[in-house]
Design a protein around this motif. Structure first.
Motif, mmCIF file in Angstrom:
data_model
loop_
_atom_site.group_PDB
_atom_site.id
_atom_site.type_symbol
_atom_site.label_atom_id
_atom_site.label_comp_id
_atom_site.label_asym_id
_atom_site.label_seq_id
_atom_site.Cartn_x
_atom_site.Cartn_y
_atom_site.Cartn_z
ATOM 1 N N TYR A 1 14.803 -25.733 5.557
ATOM 2 C CA TYR A 1 14.847 -25.128 6.893
ATOM 3 C C TYR A 1 14.463 -23.669 6.727
ATOM 4 N N ASP B 1 16.659 -22.939 18.257
ATOM 5 C CA ASP B 1 18.085 -23.157 18.473
ATOM 6 C C ASP B 1 18.598 -22.053 19.410
ATOM 7 N N ARG C 1 18.648 -27.866 4.040
ATOM 8 C CA ARG C 1 19.008 -29.115 4.725
ATOM 9 C C ARG C 1 18.347 -29.107 6.084
ATOM 10 N N GLY D 1 18.572 -28.724 10.135
ATOM 11 C CA GLY D 1 19.450 -27.933 11.001
ATOM 12 C C GLY D 1 20.314 -28.841 11.860
ATOM 13 N N ASP D 2 21.377 -28.287 12.350
ATOM 14 C CA ASP D 2 22.231 -28.985 13.294
ATOM 15 C C ASP D 2 22.471 -28.005 14.438
ATOM 16 N N PRO D 3 21.891 -28.163 15.590
ATOM 17 C CA PRO D 3 21.348 -29.371 16.227
ATOM 18 C C PRO D 3 19.833 -29.576 16.130
ATOM 19 N N GLU D 4 19.104 -28.853 15.284
ATOM 20 C CA GLU D 4 17.639 -29.032 15.248
ATOM 21 C C GLU D 4 17.241 -30.454 14.841
ATOM 22 N N GLY E 1 27.426 -22.481 15.591
ATOM 23 C CA GLY E 1 26.542 -23.295 14.750
ATOM 24 C C GLY E 1 25.248 -23.648 15.465
ATOM 25 N N ASN F 1 17.797 -22.529 4.862
ATOM 26 C CA ASN F 1 18.855 -23.520 4.779
ATOM 27 C C ASN F 1 18.276 -24.703 4.015
ATOM 28 N N LYS G 1 21.900 -19.770 19.297
ATOM 29 C CA LYS G 1 23.089 -19.568 18.448
ATOM 30 C C LYS G 1 24.290 -19.002 19.218
HETATM 31 N N1 GLY Z 1 21.519 -24.606 13.789
HETATM 32 C C1 GLY Z 1 21.585 -23.729 12.695
HETATM 33 C C2 GLY Z 1 21.805 -24.357 11.409
HETATM 34 O O1 GLY Z 1 21.789 -25.555 11.249
HETATM 35 O O2 GLY Z 1 22.040 -23.637 10.436
#
Ligand code: GLY
Ligand code: AMP
Length: 425
Positions: free
Chosen positions: A267, A210, A285, A287-290, A224, A283, A212
């Motif tokens: 994650y 990512d 869940r 990732g966003d945007p992963e 994010g 994390n 950041k």
């Molecule tokens: N891209 C970082 C996250 O989802 O925490």
């Protein structure tokens, strides 16, 4: 089956698009979804933290399986609540969600199980902070213990700054907790490794990197995530083995021993230094945007995988990946991650012709009077697949230039690490 998807960001649009491809999916409902999901699913406008109201909708629409995208409902116990109400749900329960919900919990679990991570101290009083500073080197990383919407971590270069940030957290800057975790600063390259797990087994679920920081050359405040690519070439076979043996297995075992096995996506946020992986964060869940770069590479049926995980039968599933690479660039509203412009129409999105390997995921968008308008800081995730990261990025930027929207910005250097190292990668 009828599937309910909780969340409304780019990650959820990517999950929704993949769920729809499944032979198990009859209908999909997004709670609350965004403009992108509204084109392929039914959006239900509901506060996802109001569990009782959510339950009423899930029952009304006869939902057979719930998939939870974001961390907040997980940390607040939505999985426990739905299970108690006999609804099949995918995701970790409240206890396991502390891996993300409490940095103090996560660091203690690491310490108890010899998991490589930055040296740390949990503090509830200023005196403890001052003690840590006597022996700790700068920079020091100050972290709010609880969920802080990506704003809880500050890398401090002076002792004065450490004290200032600590005081703010002790005074209640973040509602989730007044505790802090002080950490030594880790050098190296960041990468994310993903698994999916049930009570009995776990499987690799992609890797990504990512970006950041908000500005090019990794400058400016944290966000994010401004863009990502998959796979992460830094995670070679040798490093992967260490991640599994030193980090993944001890963590899953520790939770199993505590009679709270992990079920869901996990994650694993890493710092890789001289071939050694260190855990920065968990994390609970995708990732966003992963997620937006990992799921387009998945060949297998996502719902089959998720359904089996909820039955602790993950080991029965085949999980196959495409060899193509993928990248996404996040188109943000001007001002993000500070106060940003909202409610601006994006006029020509639907008239842009996309090829098979190009996807525009929506993040902060909604439909208002039949128009797509921006609502969030991160608005669209322009995603493409291919054989070479440099060419993929060129293609994404070409697509972004077609979008008629003057209120946004994006990083043009996503993937700089891999592209600089090897133009042909
Ligand atoms: N891209 C970082 C996250 O989802 O925490
Ligand atoms: P976290 O929420 O813990 O992932 O932290 C957010 C970001 O801060 C990470 O993605 C890293 O870029 C950075 N960070 C966190 N902890 C450390 C650390 N101990 N050393 C260096 N950078 C860190």
């Amino acid at each position: 089956m009828n599937i309910g998807l909780i969340g409304g960001g780019g990650r959820e649009h990517a999950l929704c698009a993949k769920i729809i491809e499944s032979r198990f999916c009859k209908n999909i409902f997004c709670f609350p979804g965004n403009a992108g999901t509204s084109k392929i699913a039914k959006n239900i406008d509901v506060n996802i933290l109001n569990f009782n109201q959510l339950l009423r909708y899930l029952k009304f629409y006869k939902i057979d399986l719930v998939v939870i995208g974001p961390e907040e409902p997980l940390v607040k116990g939505l999985v426990n609540f739905l299970k108690k109400n006999r609804i099949r749900v995918f995701g970790p329960d409240k206890y396991a969600s502390k891996l993300e919900g409490s940095k103090a919990f996560m660091k203690k679990l690491c310490k108890d199980n010899n998991i490589p991570t930055a040296k740390f101290k949990v503090c509830t009083h200023l005196r403890q902070v001052e003690d840590f500073l006597k022996s700790g080197n700068l920079p020091t990383v100050v972290k709010a213990d609880g969920l802080a919407a990506g704003k809880g971590v500050t890398v401090c270069n002076t002792k004065k700054q450490v004290i200032k940030i600590s005081k703010e957290i002790f005074r209640g800057k973040f509602k989730s907790s007044r505790k802090i975790v002080l950490e030594e600063f880790l050098q190296g390259e960041e990468a994310s490794y993903f698994i999916i797990a049930d009570k009995n087994s776990y499987r690799f679920f992609g890797s990504a990197q990512d970006h950041k920081r908000v500005k090019e050359n990794d400058k400016g405040p944290n966000t994010g995530g401004m863009g990502a690519y998959s796979p992460a070439p830094i995670i070679n076979k040798k490093i992967e083995k260490k991640i599994i043996n030193k980090i993944v297995k001890p963590t899953l075992n520790a939770l199993k021993i505590r009679k709270n096995p992990y079920r869901g996506f996990l994650y694993i946020g890493l710092m890789i230094n001289k071939g050694e992986p260190y855990l920065i964060e968990y994390n609970i869940r995708m990732g966003d945007p992963e997620c937006q770069v990992i799921l387009p590479r998945l060949k297998s049926d996502l719902v089959e995988i998720i359904l089996n995980t909820t039955k602790d039968k993950l080991s029965k599933c085949k999980i196959e990946w495409k060899t193509t690479k993928s990248m996404t660039i996040v188109l943000c509203s001007k001002g993000y991650p500070g106060t940003y412009i909202k409610s601006r129409p994006i006029k020509n999105l639907e008239s842009i012709n996309l090829k098979k390997n190009e996807i525009i995921y929506h993040a902060g968008t909604k439909i208002d009077k039949n128009k797509i308008i921006s609502t969030g800081g991160r608005v669209l995730n322009i995603t493409s697949l291919g054989k070479n990261f440099l060419l993929i990025r060129k293609n994404i930027i070409r697509l972004i230039k077609k979008i008629n929207w003057n209120y946004g910005f994006y990083r043009k250097d996503i993937g700089w690490r891999v592209i600089k190292k090897n133009e042909n990668y």
